[in-house]
Each structure stands twice: as C-alpha cells, then as structure tokens.
Design a protein around this motif. Structure first.
Motif, PDB file in Angstrom:
ATOM      1  N   LEU A 136       2.732  -0.587   0.586  1.00 40.87           N
ATOM      2  CA  LEU A 136       3.493   0.243   1.525  1.00 40.87           C
ATOM      3  C   LEU A 136       4.453   1.155   0.770  1.00 40.87           C
ATOM      4  O   LEU A 136       4.547   2.353   1.054  1.00 40.87           O
ATOM      5  CB  LEU A 136       4.244  -0.645   2.518  1.00 40.87           C
ATOM      6  CG  LEU A 136       5.142   0.063   3.536  1.00 40.87           C
ATOM      7  CD1 LEU A 136       4.346   1.061   4.374  1.00 40.87           C
ATOM      8  CD2 LEU A 136       5.829  -0.963   4.423  1.00 40.87           C
ATOM      9  N   TRP A 137       5.157   0.607  -0.193  1.00 43.45           N
ATOM     10  CA  TRP A 137       6.105   1.389  -0.983  1.00 43.45           C
ATOM     11  C   TRP A 137       5.393   2.514  -1.733  1.00 43.45           C
ATOM     12  O   TRP A 137       5.842   3.655  -1.725  1.00 43.45           O
ATOM     13  CB  TRP A 137       6.826   0.465  -1.968  1.00 43.45           C
ATOM     14  CG  TRP A 137       7.896   1.149  -2.748  1.00 43.45           C
ATOM     15  CD1 TRP A 137       7.789   1.740  -3.972  1.00 43.45           C
ATOM     16  CD2 TRP A 137       9.260   1.315  -2.357  1.00 43.45           C
ATOM     17  NE1 TRP A 137       8.982   2.249  -4.374  1.00 43.45           N
ATOM     18  CE2 TRP A 137       9.911   2.009  -3.396  1.00 43.45           C
ATOM     19  CE3 TRP A 137       9.992   0.938  -1.228  1.00 43.45           C
ATOM     20  CZ2 TRP A 137      11.258   2.335  -3.337  1.00 43.45           C
ATOM     21  CZ3 TRP A 137      11.331   1.263  -1.187  1.00 43.45           C
ATOM     22  CH2 TRP A 137      11.948   1.954  -2.221  1.00 43.45           C
ATOM     23  N   ARG A 138       4.280   2.181  -2.380  1.00 43.36           N
ATOM     24  CA  ARG A 138       3.552   3.172  -3.172  1.00 43.36           C
ATOM     25  C   ARG A 138       2.991   4.290  -2.296  1.00 43.36           C
ATOM     26  O   ARG A 138       3.056   5.462  -2.662  1.00 43.36           O
ATOM     27  CB  ARG A 138       2.426   2.509  -3.963  1.00 43.36           C
ATOM     28  CG  ARG A 138       2.923   1.568  -5.051  1.00 43.36           C
ATOM     29  CD  ARG A 138       1.775   0.797  -5.674  1.00 43.36           C
ATOM     30  NE  ARG A 138       0.938   1.656  -6.506  1.00 43.36           N
ATOM     31  CZ  ARG A 138       1.199   1.962  -7.766  1.00 43.36           C
ATOM     32  NH1 ARG A 138       2.267   1.455  -8.348  1.00 43.36           N
ATOM     33  NH2 ARG A 138       0.405   2.745  -8.438  1.00 43.36           N
ATOM     34  N   LEU A 139       2.447   3.909  -1.135  1.00 40.26           N
ATOM     35  CA  LEU A 139       1.871   4.933  -0.261  1.00 40.26           C
ATOM     36  C   LEU A 139       2.948   5.802   0.377  1.00 40.26           C
ATOM     37  O   LEU A 139       2.769   7.021   0.497  1.00 40.26           O
ATOM     38  CB  LEU A 139       1.014   4.284   0.826  1.00 40.26           C
ATOM     39  CG  LEU A 139      -0.259   3.591   0.342  1.00 40.26           C
ATOM     40  CD1 LEU A 139      -0.991   2.946   1.517  1.00 40.26           C
ATOM     41  CD2 LEU A 139      -1.178   4.567  -0.393  1.00 40.26           C
ATOM     42  N   SER A 140       4.046   5.201   0.774  1.00 40.13           N
ATOM     43  CA  SER A 140       5.103   5.999   1.409  1.00 40.13           C
ATOM     44  C   SER A 140       5.857   6.837   0.384  1.00 40.13           C
ATOM     45  O   SER A 140       6.350   7.912   0.714  1.00 40.13           O
ATOM     46  CB  SER A 140       6.056   5.106   2.192  1.00 40.13           C
ATOM     47  OG  SER A 140       6.726   4.215   1.344  1.00 40.13           O
ATOM     48  N   ARG A 141       5.918   6.358  -0.843  1.00 44.97           N
ATOM     49  CA  ARG A 141       6.577   7.124  -1.908  1.00 44.97           C
ATOM     50  C   ARG A 141       5.817   8.409  -2.196  1.00 44.97           C
ATOM     51  O   ARG A 141       6.403   9.445  -2.458  1.00 44.97           O
ATOM     52  CB  ARG A 141       6.666   6.275  -3.171  1.00 44.97           C
ATOM     53  CG  ARG A 141       7.319   6.993  -4.344  1.00 44.97           C
ATOM     54  CD  ARG A 141       7.251   6.180  -5.602  1.00 44.97           C
ATOM     55  NE  ARG A 141       5.855   6.054  -5.997  1.00 44.97           N
ATOM     56  CZ  ARG A 141       5.402   5.156  -6.836  1.00 44.97           C
ATOM     57  NH1 ARG A 141       6.212   4.280  -7.373  1.00 44.97           N
ATOM     58  NH2 ARG A 141       4.130   5.108  -7.156  1.00 44.97           N
TER      59      ARG A 141
END
Length: 148
Positions: A136-141
């Motif tokens: 989630l963090w990687r995709l939203s970043r």
C-alpha cells in the motif's frame, strides 16, 4: 492511472482487512465470549476467510501490477520488489492456512504445544499485515496527483 488506483484500492482492502480482523475483531471476540473454547473456532474461521480474501486480493494486485508493467514497458526494480512482497504475503497466507492452522487444531485437541503454534500463526499474520502495508505504501507513494 486506473490500474494504479485499482492497485491502491486492493492493497488498502488487504491491509485494512487484516488490521480490522486481526487487531480488532478477534481480540473483541475473545473478550466478549470469555471462553477460548468458544471464541477459538470462530476466530479460526475468520482467519481462514482472511486467508482466502488475501489470496484473492493478492492475485488481483499481481494482475494490476503486471498490467502496469505491460503498459509502461519492462518492469523496473521497485515494481519487481512490490511483486515479490505480494507473493511473499500470499505464501505466508497459504502457510498459515494449510501449515499452521491444522497444527493449532491438533494441539488444541491433543494437548500439544498450542502456544508455539499460536505464536507461529501470529507471526505469519503480522508478516502479511506488514507486507500488505508495504505494498500500500509503495503504490500510494508512486501515485502522482493529477493537476486540475
């Protein structure tokens, strides 16, 4: 852009589902039912459903990430890393469902080392939660806001 949003949605559902079920619903279940003998089988069913939901959401993420790679050319390092994290979380879910959960049932019935198997299962749930959070963090970043 659509596939990026879909990927973020799937990762958020995965992470949020694990968060809500594992860290809120199951502890409340044990607190309200009072008896581990009553709460345990219900919690086991919830964790089993969580496993299958994670596998479905993970498969969806793999398809979204693959489609993003096909549209954007060859896969780059960060995307391959994200794919690996998704696959690792799915592997943890499978090991929890088909490796650890049967040992918990057997230990409960036979007086085996229930504490050990609960600890291993908890570690796998936390591992899935961390992996889903990283995805989630990687995709939203990598999401870039569109100018208006």
């Amino acid at each position: 852009m659509r596939s990026q949003r879909l990927g973020i949605l799937l990762a958020a559902l995965w992470w949020g589902g694990i968060t809500g079920l594992s860290f809120l619903a199951v502890p409340v279940l044990f607190a309200q039912l009072g008896s581990p003998a009553m709460a345990g089988p219900v919690a086991a069913k919830l964790f089993s459903l969580q496993c299958y939901a994670g596998l479905v959401l993970g498969a969806g993420l793999l398809m979204v990430l693959r489609r993003g790679n096909e549209q954007g050319g060859r896969p780059d390092g960060p995307t391959l890393t994200t794919l690996g994290i998704v696959l690792f979380a799915m592997l943890l879910a499978l090991m929890q469902e088909f490796g650890v959960a049967p040992h918990i049932v057997t230990a409960r019935a036979s007086g085996g080392n229930l504490r050990l198997w609960h600890g291993v299962g908890t570690a796998m749930v936390v591992g899935q939660w961390l992996c889903a959070g990283m995805v989630l963090w990687r995709l939203s970043r990598s999401a870039t806001p569109s100018p208006r």
